[in-house]
Scaffold this active site. Structure first.
Site, mmCIF file in Angstrom:
data_model
loop_
_atom_site.group_PDB
_atom_site.id
_atom_site.type_symbol
_atom_site.label_atom_id
_atom_site.label_comp_id
_atom_site.label_asym_id
_atom_site.label_seq_id
_atom_site.Cartn_x
_atom_site.Cartn_y
_atom_site.Cartn_z
ATOM 1 N N ASP A 48 -27.097 -8.783 -1.185
ATOM 2 C CA ASP A 48 -28.381 -8.368 -0.644
ATOM 3 C C ASP A 48 -28.195 -7.114 0.212
ATOM 4 O O ASP A 48 -27.306 -7.062 1.065
ATOM 5 C CB ASP A 48 -28.999 -9.508 0.187
ATOM 6 N N SER A 101 -36.409 -7.505 -1.331
ATOM 7 C CA SER A 101 -35.870 -8.693 -2.005
ATOM 8 C C SER A 101 -36.849 -9.293 -2.995
ATOM 9 O O SER A 101 -36.452 -9.794 -4.043
ATOM 10 C CB SER A 101 -35.533 -9.768 -0.979
ATOM 11 N N ASP A 191 -38.876 -2.763 8.772
ATOM 12 C CA ASP A 191 -39.130 -1.913 7.616
ATOM 13 C C ASP A 191 -39.492 -0.497 8.062
ATOM 14 O O ASP A 191 -39.680 0.396 7.234
ATOM 15 C CB ASP A 191 -40.292 -2.480 6.780
ATOM 16 N N LYS A 381 -31.947 -16.616 2.481
ATOM 17 C CA LYS A 381 -32.032 -15.959 1.173
ATOM 18 C C LYS A 381 -32.145 -16.964 0.029
ATOM 19 O O LYS A 381 -32.099 -16.571 -1.147
ATOM 20 C CB LYS A 381 -30.774 -15.079 0.952
ATOM 21 N N ASP A 450 -27.659 -7.036 4.053
ATOM 22 C CA ASP A 450 -29.078 -6.893 4.383
ATOM 23 C C ASP A 450 -29.415 -7.449 5.760
ATOM 24 O O ASP A 450 -29.993 -6.746 6.593
ATOM 25 C CB ASP A 450 -29.918 -7.616 3.331
ATOM 26 N N HIS A 454 -30.294 -5.045 8.925
ATOM 27 C CA HIS A 454 -31.612 -5.002 9.578
ATOM 28 C C HIS A 454 -31.515 -5.024 11.107
ATOM 29 O O HIS A 454 -32.494 -4.722 11.783
ATOM 30 C CB HIS A 454 -32.458 -6.207 9.154
ATOM 31 N N ASP A 491 -29.886 -6.226 -4.758
ATOM 32 C CA ASP A 491 -31.337 -6.202 -4.960
ATOM 33 C C ASP A 491 -31.994 -4.915 -4.454
ATOM 34 O O ASP A 491 -33.102 -4.582 -4.853
ATOM 35 C CB ASP A 491 -32.005 -7.440 -4.349
ATOM 36 N N HIS A 492 -31.331 -4.206 -3.551
ATOM 37 C CA HIS A 492 -31.843 -2.951 -2.975
ATOM 38 C C HIS A 492 -30.818 -2.491 -1.962
ATOM 39 O O HIS A 492 -29.923 -3.256 -1.596
ATOM 40 C CB HIS A 492 -33.196 -3.147 -2.265
ATOM 41 N N HIS A 521 -34.560 -1.105 4.577
ATOM 42 C CA HIS A 521 -33.958 -0.891 3.267
ATOM 43 C C HIS A 521 -33.969 0.607 2.965
ATOM 44 O O HIS A 521 -34.504 1.394 3.745
ATOM 45 C CB HIS A 521 -34.759 -1.629 2.192
#
Ligand SMILES: O=C(O)[C@@H](CO)OP(=O)(O)O
Ligand SMILES: [Mn+2]
Ligand SMILES: [Mn+2]
Length: 579
Positions: A48, A101, A191, A381, A450, A454, A491-492, A521
């Site tokens: 992730d 995600s 974000d 997750k 991930d 963050h 996933d990113h 992300h």
């Protein structure tokens, strides 16, 4: 191609329906692949938040020791490539939209690109259809005598919600008879840049002032940081939702302010405060009374389009029988989600925009073809490799053939405190599942890059990436032992870039002269690697699909299980050349 979006010009709706019907009529049986044999165990590893970017000091994947991922990249050039994980490749409105995600795992599991919530809400608002649907009619019933409450994430991140959509919704309700509006805001900083909450609240206050001028009683009623208030997921910590409930519904919170901008500024001035974790607060009038608790006869809309972090609050708002925390009061309201958040649970019962119809996912095909599947991650997750993977559908397709294992996540901490998270435990479960020989596909999500990315903590993210790499190694070692195949992807992006940059790629400095840390992300592509003793000689990535994205992975994996993918899936990325 059915369900695909190329620059979001869809084929006509009737074509899509016709093709869908044709596919539904066809059987679930997949044809044998002419070259890839059946019976090989496939480990499917999703890292992730693990993108590919220039190596520099803000690239935590580059900084971390990642010998396993390095060897995949450098060891077999024809079995390592990049795939797109953002923008239209995953069904988002524009190429400026970073991956996430939900859309990433949807694409990985479904093998096709579906217009996602962000885009569907944009279209419904632009056409005005959102105001003609059943969900809107339902809440509108309360406009005359009740208050309309809007609860959601206040930012322009575009992962869970978008400010411009909230603004259009406010405009729409104001033109359709609403008398009283209360907005319950959740600040972001995940974000979008930390600290940006102040600007978003100022913008919203301005919009609400304009509504007041038109005679509508419109105010912000409560707030709090998204990770501390309301937006928990996969039932990791109901306390988060309760804090939101107390502020939004009961009008109770330890922090009280008469003005939301002042609230955010004061709360942010606390040491270590950040937008993601601001404490809950309520806005009170001059007598200290909350301005907007939710009461009988009101309407409520949760305006996030993304599902995972709305399911818990939706249950609290909708379920008559509910035992996750003491709601104290359960007001009789008309509640609608921006979208339906869980297709299987039909939750919520009312919604403003229909979600993408993600059907015939690879997981469903594979169980119909006898593939025994094991899926595992830790709580934060877990739904990614189950719920999102299966097209936003909870539960098993076939309990006899599938086993989903959830490892409890730590709760009440920020993950830079425990950057290794449960990577090792997830890898051990996957290893044991592989060695047991009971499964054909073992699918995991490794959350570290991930979740720690963050937090914006660079040192911790480096530790996180190392832990994820070690977990990959453990799973690959097990695959080597059983003669299987591994597929490693992400996933990113997230951990590969921790700084906000200008157009030329130079780190941007904030007012304090320090670099602006990027908690979000990214737009970067992600790696895709295949290998293992079970891969037949001559198997390699095709070089005629240079623009492949996450949606191409499903057909690829179906091939590695020895089947042809359904004809409307995005094309496979693998081929076998004669050696
Ligand atoms: O934490 C989340 O909700 C999102 C970021 O908003 O991250 P991901 O898409 O990786 O789950
Ligand atoms: Mn993710
Ligand atoms: Mn994330």
């Amino acid at each position: 191609m059915i369900n695909s979006v190329s620059g979001f010009v869809f084929e006509s709706e009737s074509d899509r329906k016709k093709e869908k019907k044709a596919n539904m009529g066809s059987s679930w049986k997949l044809a044998d692949h002419p070259k890839f044999p059946k019976g090989k165990q496939v480990a499917l590893i999703v890292l992730d938040g693990w993108g590919e970017a220039k190596p520099d000091e803000y690239n935590c994947i580059h900084k971390a020791e990642t010998p396993c991922m390095d060897s995949l990249k450098n060891g077999a050039p024809e079995r390592w490539r990049l795939v797109k994980a953002h923008g239209t490749a995953v069904g988002l409105p524009t190429e400026d939209d970073m991956g996430n995600s939900e859309v990433g795992h949807n694409a990985l599991g479904a093998g096709r690109i579906f217009a996602q919530g962000a885009k569907l809400v944009d279209l419904a608002l632009a056409s005005g259809k959102i105001f003609e649907g059943e969900g809107f009619k339902y809440i509108k019933e309360s406009f005359e005598t009740g208050t309309l409450h809007l609860i959601g994430l206040l930012s322009d991140g575009g992962v869970h919600s978008r400010l411009d959509q909230l603004q259009l919704l406010l405009k729409g309700v104001s033109e359709r008879g609403v008398k009283r509006v209360r907005v319950h805001i959740l600040t972001d900083g995940r974000d979008v840049l930390d600290g940006s909450s102040v600007g978003f609240v100022e913008t919203l206050e301005n919009d609400l002032a304009n509504l007041r001028e038109k005679g509508i009683d419109a105010k912000i009623a409560s707030g709090g940081g998204r990770m501390h208030v309301t937006m928990d997921r996969y039932e990791n910590d109901w306390g988060v939702v309760k804090r939101g409930w107390d502020a939004q519904v009961l009008g109770e919170a330890p922090c009280k302010f008469t003005n939301a901008v002042e609230a955010i500024k004061k709360l942010r001035a606390e040491p270590k405060a950040n937008d993601q974790y601001l404490p809950p607060f309520v806005i009170v009038d001059e007598n200290g009374k909350a301005v907007g608790p939710i009461v009988d006869g009101d309407a409520v809309v949760t305006f996030n389009f993304r599902a995972d972090r709305m399911v818990m609050i939706a249950k609290a708002l909708e379920y008559e029988n509910f035992d996750k925390f003491d709601r104290v009061r359960f007001p009789k309201i008309r509640y609608a989600g921006m979208l339906e958040y869980d297709g299987e649970l039909k939750l919520p019962s009312h919604y403003l925009v229909s979600p993408p119809e993600i059907d015939r996912t690879s997981g469903e095909y594979l169980v119909h073809n006898g593939i025994r599947t094991f899926a595992c991650s830790e709580t934060v997750k877990f739904g990614h490799v189950t719920f999102f993977w299966n097209g936003n559908r909870s539960g098993y397709f076939n309990q006899e053939l599938e086993q989903y294992v959830e490892i409890p996540s730590d709760s009440g901490i920020t993950f830079n405190e425990q950057p290794k998270m449960k990577a090792l435990e997830i890898a051990e479960k996957a290893r044991d599942a592989i060695l047991s020989g009971k499964f054909d596909q073992v699918r995991v999500n490794l959350p570290n890059g991930d979740m720690v990315g963050h937090t914006g903590d660079i040192e911790a993210t480096v530790v996180a990436c190392k832990a994820a790499d070690e977990a990959v190694k453990m799973i690959i070692d097990a695959i080597e032992k059983v003669g299987g195949i591994y597929v490693v992807t992400a996933d990113h992006g997230n951990a590969e870039d921790m700084v906000k940059r200008d157009k030329s790629g130079k780190p941007l400095l904030g007012k304090d002269g320090k670099v602006q840390i990027l908690t979000s992300h990214t737009l970067e592509p992600v790696p895709l690697a295949i290998g293992g003793p079970g891969l037949i000689p001559g198997a390699r990535f095709r070089n005629d699909v240079p623009t492949g994205g996450l949606a191409n992975v499903a057909a690829t994996v179906i091939n590695l299980h020895g089947f042809e993918a359904p004809s409307d899936y995005e094309t496979t990325l693998v081929e076998v050349v004669d050696k």
